[in-house]
Design an enzyme around this catalytic site. Structure first.
Site, PDB file in Angstrom:
ATOM      1  N   ASP A  88      19.392  80.265  24.619  1.00  0.00           N
ATOM      2  CA  ASP A  88      18.420  81.107  25.327  1.00  0.00           C
ATOM      3  C   ASP A  88      17.553  80.382  26.361  1.00  0.00           C
ATOM      4  O   ASP A  88      16.672  81.003  26.967  1.00  0.00           O
ATOM      5  CB  ASP A  88      17.513  81.829  24.317  1.00  0.00           C
ATOM      6  CG  ASP A  88      18.274  82.899  23.553  1.00  0.00           C
ATOM      7  OD1 ASP A  88      19.056  83.627  24.198  1.00  0.00           O
ATOM      8  OD2 ASP A  88      18.110  82.985  22.331  1.00  0.00           O
TER       9      ASP A  88
ATOM     10  N   ASP B 203      25.423  88.274  26.083  1.00  0.00           N
ATOM     11  CA  ASP B 203      24.094  87.978  26.631  1.00  0.00           C
ATOM     12  C   ASP B 203      24.047  86.607  27.325  1.00  0.00           C
ATOM     13  O   ASP B 203      23.266  86.376  28.243  1.00  0.00           O
ATOM     14  CB  ASP B 203      23.026  87.963  25.527  1.00  0.00           C
ATOM     15  CG  ASP B 203      23.239  88.978  24.429  1.00  0.00           C
ATOM     16  OD1 ASP B 203      24.398  89.347  24.176  1.00  0.00           O
ATOM     17  OD2 ASP B 203      22.253  89.383  23.804  1.00  0.00           O
TER      18      ASP B 203
HETATM   19  N1  GLY Z   1      19.719  88.491  23.865  1.00  0.00           N
HETATM   20  C1  GLY Z   1      19.334  89.253  22.763  1.00  0.00           C
HETATM   21  C2  GLY Z   1      19.284  90.709  23.014  1.00  0.00           C
HETATM   22  O1  GLY Z   1      19.653  91.202  24.049  1.00  0.00           O
HETATM   23  O2  GLY Z   1      18.817  91.394  22.128  1.00  0.00           O
END
Ligand code: GLY
Length: 409
Positions: free
Chosen positions: A127, A187
């Site tokens: 992240d 993601d």
């Molecule tokens: N990246 C985590 C979500 O979109 O919940």
């Protein structure tokens, strides 16, 4: 007319036709694509966003290191910088500052951005891109602050440590729920923007090679023939091939989790911008086509949390997915032909009118000082359902900023 003059005239005509073709396909402002009626809505949404976000900024000012997360059951929920969303509130402040140039907002943008700095050393999850590029990336873009460059470069190196050459992708998570060997979630496509920034700002081509490999393998293995995407693909670390395709936050392994589709759309749009590779543009357009024309997409284009939830229409929407799509389409619209642009603009306009209405926009001082209501974080595990979320606000503000600039051209 001599033959030479005739030839010259013909060549000039060809050149004019080519110029006309490219103006039709790439520039739409002159075709009244951006309706005048939308501008006051954008302006008023941005002005409200500043008032509301300053309340939020003041609330956490004296709470050392804290950043807003959500507002649930009448309670403010915050996090430290470790939470994947830590960069979104500082990023929102940067977009607000970009529009208002208010020094008070600038001070807060700097304060909250600094709260995320230690994440430049994060190597235990993917992240880092979200955390740093939304905060420090926007800060650098708007202020040119030298110190921010070091943070971004260190963060890009940390993210790069999660790349496995045999698999050719960045690993998302370290936990092995469901026997994942090497889980990569859709993601993760969002984190490559930080690597592409690092590639442009260093002599090191590794950053770009990693980003391209990750983006290409994601096209190969994450997408279905209809251009919807799986949420989690886990790779076999020996063969480098997928051994499981599943969901984590969606309705089922084969469903189209709305935010995942939005991440993909946004990801391939900026990948095209940054690399000029047509295959990324095609991917973005195909994803856009999937979401826009999905039979379960509501008329206001604010999707339910999963396109395949069997409870539709009696299940929550996800404003965050809508905002990510909105921001992506606000960029993608610049790369497509006039017919396609009109279709995207119809979606954009409906989304903005809905999000800016009382149905989705909170009242001043309500909703825990978040701008938008009705997002969904993790429906299957009853986490953050029908609540405000920092990333809905962030991508909404980014979209409003992108659109506002089109009126200024
Ligand atoms: N990246 C985590 C979500 O979109 O919940």
């Amino acid at each position: 007319m001599t033959y030479k003059k005739y030839k010259m005239k013909k060549t000039t005509l060809y050149i004019l036709l080519i110029i006309a073709f490219f103006s039709c396909t790439k520039k739409h402002n002159s075709d009244n694509l951006y309706s005048d009626a939308l501008l006051p809505i954008i302006d008023s949404a941005l002005s409200f966003a500043e008032q509301q976000s300053l309340l939020m900024a003041k609330k956490y000012e004296t709470q050392d290191g804290r950043l807003p997360k959500t507002y649930q059951d009448g309670k403010d929920m915050s996090s430290d910088s470790r939470w994947w969303c830590s960069g979104f509130f500082p990023g929102s402040l940067w977009y607000i500052y970009e529009n208002s140039k208010n020094p008070e907002t600038l001070n807060y943008a700097q304060l909250y951005t600094d709260r995320v700095e230690r994440e430049k050393f994060t190597t235990d999850n993917h992240d880092v891109g979200f955390m740093l590029y939304c905060s420090f990336g926007n800060g650098l873009r708007l202020t040119g602050e030298e110190r921010y460059k070091e943070v971004l470069m260190t963060g890009a190196k940390s993210l790069g440590t999660r790349y496995n050459t045999n698999v050719g992708l960045i690993r998302s998570w370290d936990h092995n729920k469901e026997n994942w060997q090497y889980p990569v979630i859709i993601d993760n496509i969002m984190n490559l923007e930080l690597l592409l920034w690092a590639a442009k700002n260093s002599e090191d081509s590794t950053f770009k090679n990693i980003a391209i490999s990750h983006a290409d393998k994601t096209i190969e293995h994450h997408f279905r023939p209809d251009y919807s995407s799986y949420h989690v693909v886990s790779y076999d670390t020996i063969t480098g091939l997928p051994h499981l395709k599943q969901t984590h936050q969606g309705y089922s392994d084969e469903s189209a989790w709305s935010r995942g589709q939005a991440w993909g759309l946004y990801g391939y749009t900026y990948l095209y911008r940054e690399t000029g590779e047509e295959r990324y543009l095609e991917q973005a357009k195909n994803i856009a086509n999937f979401v826009i024309h999905h039979p379960n997409m509501p008329d206001d284009y604010i999707p339910y949390w999963d396109f395949n939830s069997p409870d539709i229409p009696n299940t929550p929407r996800d404003a965050s997915a809508a905002c990510i799509m909105l921001s992506a389409l606000s960029e993608l619209i610049d790369y497509v032909n006039a017919t396609q642009a009109k279709e995207y603009m119809n979606v954009i306009e409906k989304q903005i009118r809905t999000l800016a209405s009382e149905q989705y926009t909170a009242k001043l001082g309500e909703n825990g000082d978040f701008i938008l209501k009705h997002s969904t974080g993790g429906y299957p595990f009853k986490s953050e359902v029908d609540v405000p979320l920092t990333y809905a606000d962030y991508y909404y503000l980014e979209a409003l900023t992108r659109l506002k600039k089109k009126y200024e051209k």
